[in-house]
Every structure is written in C-alpha cells, then in structure tokens.
Design an enzyme around this catalytic site. Structure first.
Site, PDB file in Angstrom:
ATOM      1  CD  GLU A 152      -2.099   5.759  -5.875  1.00  0.00           C
ATOM      2  OE1 GLU A 152      -2.524   6.770  -5.279  1.00  0.00           O
ATOM      3  OE2 GLU A 152      -2.541   4.621  -5.663  1.00  0.00           O
TER       4      GLU A 152
ATOM      5  CE1 TYR B 218      -3.531   2.583   0.160  1.00  0.00           C
ATOM      6  CE2 TYR B 218      -2.852   3.028   2.413  1.00  0.00           C
ATOM      7  CZ  TYR B 218      -3.620   3.348   1.301  1.00  0.00           C
ATOM      8  OH  TYR B 218      -4.449   4.427   1.343  1.00  0.00           O
TER       9      TYR B 218
END
Length: 361
Positions: A292, A285
């Site tokens: 991103e 994660y």
C-alpha cells in the site's frame, strides 16, 4: 502358578469410590460385582511378588451400582465405582477390620469436610454455568445476530475467494502480463467487498462482536483510501503491477479470516484454520501495508501533475495545495496504524492460544 493379593489403595467422594491396584502390565482382567455387594478382581501381571496371578475381593459397606469402570496402564489398574446413594461412608468394607492389602490412596484422599467443600464448589460452578446460559438464552435476538454474522462472513469469504482464484488462474495463464490488468478484472468485486467491510466498523459499536472499534476502523479506512482514492480515482495507477500485489495480499488474508469467523458463529473450532487465521497475518499484514505504501508513493507525482483533490488557497499563498502533501502525512499515519494493529493482532493471538492451553490442562 501361585495366587497372590496385590496392594490396593482406596479413596472416596460422596458419589464414587476409587480403587488403585498396584499391578503393572495387567492381562486377562476380570472385574465383577457379585450379588452380595462384593467386588471380585482377578488378573495376571507384575505385582509385589513378581509376575503372577493376583486376586482379591471386597464386600462394600453400602450398596453400589453394578456399572464399574476401569482403566489399565503399564503401572496400575484404576477402578471407579458409583455408590447407590450419595453419602459419606465411615469405611470401605462391611467387615470392621481392614484387609491387610488395603490402604488409603493419599493422592486422592479427602476427609468428609474437604469433600463437602469440593462438592459445594462443584455445585456453585454448575449454578453459575446455568445462570450464564440462562442469561444468554434471554437474548431473543441471539439467533438472528449469529445468522447475520454468519451470512456477512460467508458473503465476504465468497467475494475474496473469487478475487483470489481469479488472480491466481490469470497469473498461471498469463504470467507477469496479468499484473497490468488486475484492476480492470477484479475491481468491481473488490469495491463490493470493501464497501461491505464498513459493517466491520459498525458491528462493534452495536455490540454484535467483541473486537475493538478502533483497529477495525484503521484497517477498513486504510484499505478504502488505497482502493477508492489511489486506484479508483487515478487511471494511471490502475495499470501498475502494485495493484496486483495489494489485491493478492488482501485476498490471501481474508480467505482464511472470514471462514474462521463463520465457524465461530456455529461454535466450531478447526485447529488448522485457527492456526492459519492467527499466524498468516504475521508476514502478510506488514507486506500488505508495504505494498500500500508503494502505491501511495507511486501516486504522489500523478497527484502533483493532475492537481486532483488539491486544496484551493488564497491568492497571496498560491493557487492550491497539492493533495500529495496529504498523502505524505497519510504515509506516516499508515505505519503508525501498522504498529497499532500489529500489536492488537498479536495480543489476540496470545490470548487465543493461552485460553486454549488452559482448556487442555
């Protein structure tokens, strides 16, 4: 070989009798109930008089059921006998005088009032469980809800599995060259999966799942910004290697998350899958958010140059405000969302394994 009598400890409940025979490494066990309601025990093992053959018999005060269960360990032999009628006995044997080898099992001993309280607690627990089950059964749409959630998770699992397998195969065949056309080969399926993921924000609002609305909204909204705004609207971003890493990290997480929820819909728990579901996100994660962030940073000069999504301003303030300033603010919010979701997922993991530990105990 001399025949001896072992030490025997006993206790009772309204429905059962418990015998603990102090005989270690017992062999050749013979335990039977005679027609005169007498228990016969014979075995060879290590007792108070060393290794010998030990035996005893007990004629019970009231009738008992013929089914006798026993368990032999290295230290002792445990025997459980069910009474014919559920009632409290004044003593164990028909004869009033207690045999010399027989003594109370104080580890299990309860007087009649304590046993009544234990029985009452069990009855209340049973009633509460039946009450809960009946309330659950009253929901006429429970099967429909579970069917919908199962199908949703199945479709998402198949979609992300296709993306993961496609990217993995192309990576082995083409090597680093596969980095540059990831978007063109997998974008359609990723669009589909991420549009479907909007349901994960709606499901908590409808009470279909117990997960929180806010963490789901953060994840779905964040991914859709990257997919539709950063990659989807900028052709210059679609050929960059960062697309590969973002898509690969997303799909790796989801190919374990969605099957876990599929099995949960059926009340099934696969330990390996559960561990993967609650452990893989810990490294993946943050890495996904980092990928991103790299994508956002790489898009900033492109938005400045193309003026795409720029905000028009009054003439006295300038022509427009570049969308890149909004993305810079979004970068801060992205890492704030990482902290919120990481904390939420960690609490889920701790709660899951704490409840499992209680079940084991």
């Amino acid at each position: 070989m001399q025949t001896l009598t072992p030490h025997v400890h006993w206790a009772q409940r309204h429905a059962e009798l418990y015998l603990r025979v102090e005989l270690s490494d017992a062999k050749n066990l013979e335990i039977s109930l005679q027609e005169n309601n007498t228990l016969q025990f014979r075995a060879q093992g290590h007792g108070a008089k060393g290794d010998n053959e030990y035996e005893f018999s007990l004629e019970f005060l009231q009738p008992v059921r013929p089914e006798i269960s026993h368990k032999s360990t290295q230290r002792l032999v445990d025997i459980k006998i069910r009474k014919q009628e559920e009632r409290w006995w004044d003593r164990l044997t028909l004869q009033e005088r207690k045999p010399l080898f027989l003594a109370p099992d104080f580890d299990r001993w309860l007087d009649e009032s304590d046993a009544e309280m234990e029985l009452q607690a069990k009855e209340e627990e049973k009633i509460n469980r039946i009450s809960v089950e009946s309330r659950v059964r009253k929901d006429p749409y429970l099967g429909l809800k579970k069917g919908y959630l199962f199908m949703y998770n199945l479709v998402q699992f198949l979609g992300f599995s296709w993306i993961f397998v496609n990217m993995t195969v192309r990576l082995f065949i083409l090597g680093q060259d596969s980095f540059y056309d990831t978007f063109h080969t997998t974008a359609d399926m990723m669009y589909f999966c991420q549009m479907m993921a909007v349901l994960e924000v709606i499901n908590p609002l409808l009470g279909l799942v117990k997960t929180g609305f806010f963490p789901s909204m953060i994840q779905v909204a964040g991914r859709n910004v990257i997919l539709f705004v950063i990659f989807g609207s900028l052709e210059d971003m679609q050929n960059k290697p960062v697309v590969f890493f973002v898509f690969y990290l997303w799909s790796t997480i989801e190919i374990f998350r969605y099957p876990f929820y599929m099995l949960a819909c059926m009340g099934t728990d696969w330990k390996l899958l559960t561990w993967l579901r609650y452990s893989l996100w810990i490294p993946l994660y943050p890495l996904g958010v980092l990928a991103e962030a790299v994508a956002v940073i790489q898009s900033l000069p492109i938005f400045d140059e193309t003026r795409l999504f720029s905000f028009p301003l009054p003439a006295m303030l300038g022509s427009s405000l570049s969308f890149s300033y909004t993305l810079q603010l979004y970068l801060i919010l992205m890492f704030l969302g990482l902290f919120i979701n990481f904390r939420h997922l960690y609490k889920q993991r701790r709660r899951r394994y704490r409840s499992r530990k209680r079940k084991v105990q």
